[in-house]
Design a protein around this motif. Structure first.
Motif, PDB file in Angstrom:
ATOM      1  N   VAL A 190       0.848  -1.187   0.000  1.00 23.96           N
ATOM      2  CA  VAL A 190       0.000   0.000   0.000  1.00 23.96           C
ATOM      3  C   VAL A 190       0.884   1.237   0.000  1.00 23.96           C
ATOM      4  O   VAL A 190       1.937   1.265   0.635  1.00 23.96           O
ATOM      5  CB  VAL A 190      -0.973   0.047   1.204  1.00 23.96           C
ATOM      6  CG1 VAL A 190      -2.001  -1.046   1.125  1.00 23.96           C
ATOM      7  CG2 VAL A 190      -0.248  -0.029   2.527  1.00 23.96           C
ATOM      8  N   THR A 191       0.458   2.230  -0.740  1.00 17.45           N
ATOM      9  CA  THR A 191       1.097   3.535  -0.741  1.00 17.45           C
ATOM     10  C   THR A 191       0.111   4.478  -0.071  1.00 17.45           C
ATOM     11  O   THR A 191      -1.073   4.503  -0.441  1.00 17.45           O
ATOM     12  CB  THR A 191       1.399   4.010  -2.174  1.00 17.45           C
ATOM     13  OG1 THR A 191       2.246   3.035  -2.790  1.00 17.45           O
ATOM     14  CG2 THR A 191       2.095   5.365  -2.169  1.00 17.45           C
ATOM     15  N   SER A 192       0.592   5.219   0.927  1.00 16.25           N
ATOM     16  CA  SER A 192      -0.316   6.055   1.706  1.00 16.25           C
ATOM     17  C   SER A 192       0.343   7.372   2.089  1.00 16.25           C
ATOM     18  O   SER A 192       1.559   7.520   2.019  1.00 16.25           O
ATOM     19  CB  SER A 192      -0.745   5.313   2.972  1.00 16.25           C
ATOM     20  OG  SER A 192       0.379   5.021   3.772  1.00 16.25           O
ATOM     21  N   ASP A 193      -0.506   8.296   2.515  1.00 14.79           N
ATOM     22  CA  ASP A 193       0.010   9.592   2.957  1.00 14.79           C
ATOM     23  C   ASP A 193       0.220   9.628   4.467  1.00 14.79           C
ATOM     24  O   ASP A 193       0.522  10.664   5.027  1.00 14.79           O
ATOM     25  CB  ASP A 193      -0.908  10.723   2.506  1.00 14.79           C
ATOM     26  CG  ASP A 193      -2.324  10.594   3.033  1.00 14.79           C
ATOM     27  OD1 ASP A 193      -2.576   9.749   3.912  1.00 14.79           O
ATOM     28  OD2 ASP A 193      -3.195  11.350   2.558  1.00 14.79           O
ATOM     29  N   ARG A 194       0.041   8.479   5.117  1.00 14.99           N
ATOM     30  CA  ARG A 194       0.284   8.351   6.552  1.00 14.99           C
ATOM     31  C   ARG A 194       0.664   6.901   6.854  1.00 14.99           C
ATOM     32  O   ARG A 194       0.524   6.031   5.991  1.00 14.99           O
ATOM     33  CB  ARG A 194      -0.955   8.748   7.359  1.00 14.99           C
ATOM     34  CG  ARG A 194      -2.146   7.827   7.124  1.00 14.99           C
ATOM     35  CD  ARG A 194      -3.358   8.236   7.960  1.00 14.99           C
ATOM     36  NE  ARG A 194      -4.467   7.319   7.755  1.00 14.99           N
ATOM     37  CZ  ARG A 194      -4.650   6.181   8.424  1.00 14.99           C
ATOM     38  NH1 ARG A 194      -3.785   5.809   9.362  1.00 14.99           N
ATOM     39  NH2 ARG A 194      -5.678   5.411   8.182  1.00 14.99           N
ATOM     40  N   GLU A 195       1.136   6.655   8.064  1.00 22.15           N
ATOM     41  CA  GLU A 195       1.504   5.293   8.447  1.00 22.15           C
ATOM     42  C   GLU A 195       0.243   4.459   8.653  1.00 22.15           C
ATOM     43  O   GLU A 195      -0.692   4.888   9.327  1.00 22.15           O
ATOM     44  CB  GLU A 195       2.332   5.298   9.729  1.00 22.15           C
ATOM     45  CG  GLU A 195       2.858   3.925  10.069  1.00 22.15           C
ATOM     46  CD  GLU A 195       3.899   3.936  11.177  1.00 22.15           C
ATOM     47  OE1 GLU A 195       4.094   2.880  11.786  1.00 22.15           O
ATOM     48  OE2 GLU A 195       4.490   4.998  11.418  1.00 22.15           O
ATOM     49  N   ILE A 196       0.207   3.300   8.040  1.00 22.36           N
ATOM     50  CA  ILE A 196      -0.910   2.373   8.152  1.00 22.36           C
ATOM     51  C   ILE A 196      -0.402   1.151   8.920  1.00 22.36           C
ATOM     52  O   ILE A 196       0.564   0.514   8.514  1.00 22.36           O
ATOM     53  CB  ILE A 196      -1.421   1.922   6.763  1.00 22.36           C
ATOM     54  CG1 ILE A 196      -1.741   3.115   5.864  1.00 22.36           C
ATOM     55  CG2 ILE A 196      -2.609   0.989   6.905  1.00 22.36           C
ATOM     56  CD1 ILE A 196      -2.928   3.930   6.233  1.00 22.36           C
ATOM     57  N   SER A 197      -1.061   0.817  10.028  1.00 20.19           N
ATOM     58  CA  SER A 197      -0.611  -0.314  10.847  1.00 20.19           C
ATOM     59  C   SER A 197      -1.135  -1.633  10.268  1.00 20.19           C
ATOM     60  O   SER A 197      -2.130  -1.664   9.542  1.00 20.19           O
ATOM     61  CB  SER A 197      -1.111  -0.163  12.286  1.00 20.19           C
ATOM     62  OG  SER A 197      -2.522  -0.333  12.330  1.00 20.19           O
ATOM     63  N   ASN A 198      -0.469  -2.719  10.632  1.00 19.28           N
ATOM     64  CA  ASN A 198      -0.936  -4.044  10.227  1.00 19.28           C
ATOM     65  C   ASN A 198      -2.335  -4.302  10.773  1.00 19.28           C
ATOM     66  O   ASN A 198      -3.151  -4.944  10.115  1.00 19.28           O
ATOM     67  CB  ASN A 198       0.031  -5.129  10.705  1.00 19.28           C
ATOM     68  CG  ASN A 198       1.294  -5.193   9.878  1.00 19.28           C
ATOM     69  OD1 ASN A 198       1.539  -4.344   9.024  1.00 19.28           O
ATOM     70  ND2 ASN A 198       2.113  -6.189  10.135  1.00 19.28           N
ATOM     71  N   THR A 199      -2.609  -3.802  11.975  1.00 21.05           N
ATOM     72  CA  THR A 199      -3.925  -3.969  12.583  1.00 21.05           C
ATOM     73  C   THR A 199      -4.993  -3.288  11.732  1.00 21.05           C
ATOM     74  O   THR A 199      -6.071  -3.843  11.507  1.00 21.05           O
ATOM     75  CB  THR A 199      -3.944  -3.400  14.021  1.00 21.05           C
ATOM     76  OG1 THR A 199      -2.956  -4.101  14.790  1.00 21.05           O
ATOM     77  CG2 THR A 199      -5.304  -3.542  14.660  1.00 21.05           C
ATOM     78  N   GLU A 200      -4.691  -2.094  11.247  1.00 23.81           N
ATOM     79  CA  GLU A 200      -5.641  -1.380  10.404  1.00 23.81           C
ATOM     80  C   GLU A 200      -5.881  -2.131   9.091  1.00 23.81           C
ATOM     81  O   GLU A 200      -7.021  -2.228   8.622  1.00 23.81           O
ATOM     82  CB  GLU A 200      -5.116   0.032  10.133  1.00 23.81           C
ATOM     83  CG  GLU A 200      -6.140   0.985   9.623  1.00 23.81           C
ATOM     84  CD  GLU A 200      -5.667   2.428   9.634  1.00 23.81           C
ATOM     85  OE1 GLU A 200      -6.467   3.267   9.212  1.00 23.81           O
ATOM     86  OE2 GLU A 200      -4.525   2.713  10.043  1.00 23.81           O
TER      87      GLU A 200
END
Length: 66
Positions: A43-53
């Motif tokens: 995933v490419t994102s503008d914020r940190e994405i957790s594994n839980t999310e």
């Protein structure tokens, strides 16, 4: 930011599409790509994405984030 995770339970292109669509629904995710052969997703994102999310986005599917 880019993050790659292993996805368990994928067996076909339909599985790939489900994971991709669910990841792209997460707020902040700009794009998602899924590789069936390697059982992975990026995933490419503008914020940190957790594994839980990421896992929570798949809660109504048979797939799990490893």
């Amino acid at each position: 930011m880019e993050k790659t995770v292993t996805i368990n339970g994928m067996k076909c292109d339909g599985c790939v599409n489900i994971v991709k669509e669910n990841f792209e629904k997460i707020a902040g995710v700009q794009s998602a790509s899924v590789d069936l052969e390697n059982k992975s997703a990026s995933v490419t994102s503008d914020r940190e994405i957790s594994n839980t999310e990421l896992q929570n986005s798949l809660s109504e599917t048979k797939f799990t984030v490893a």
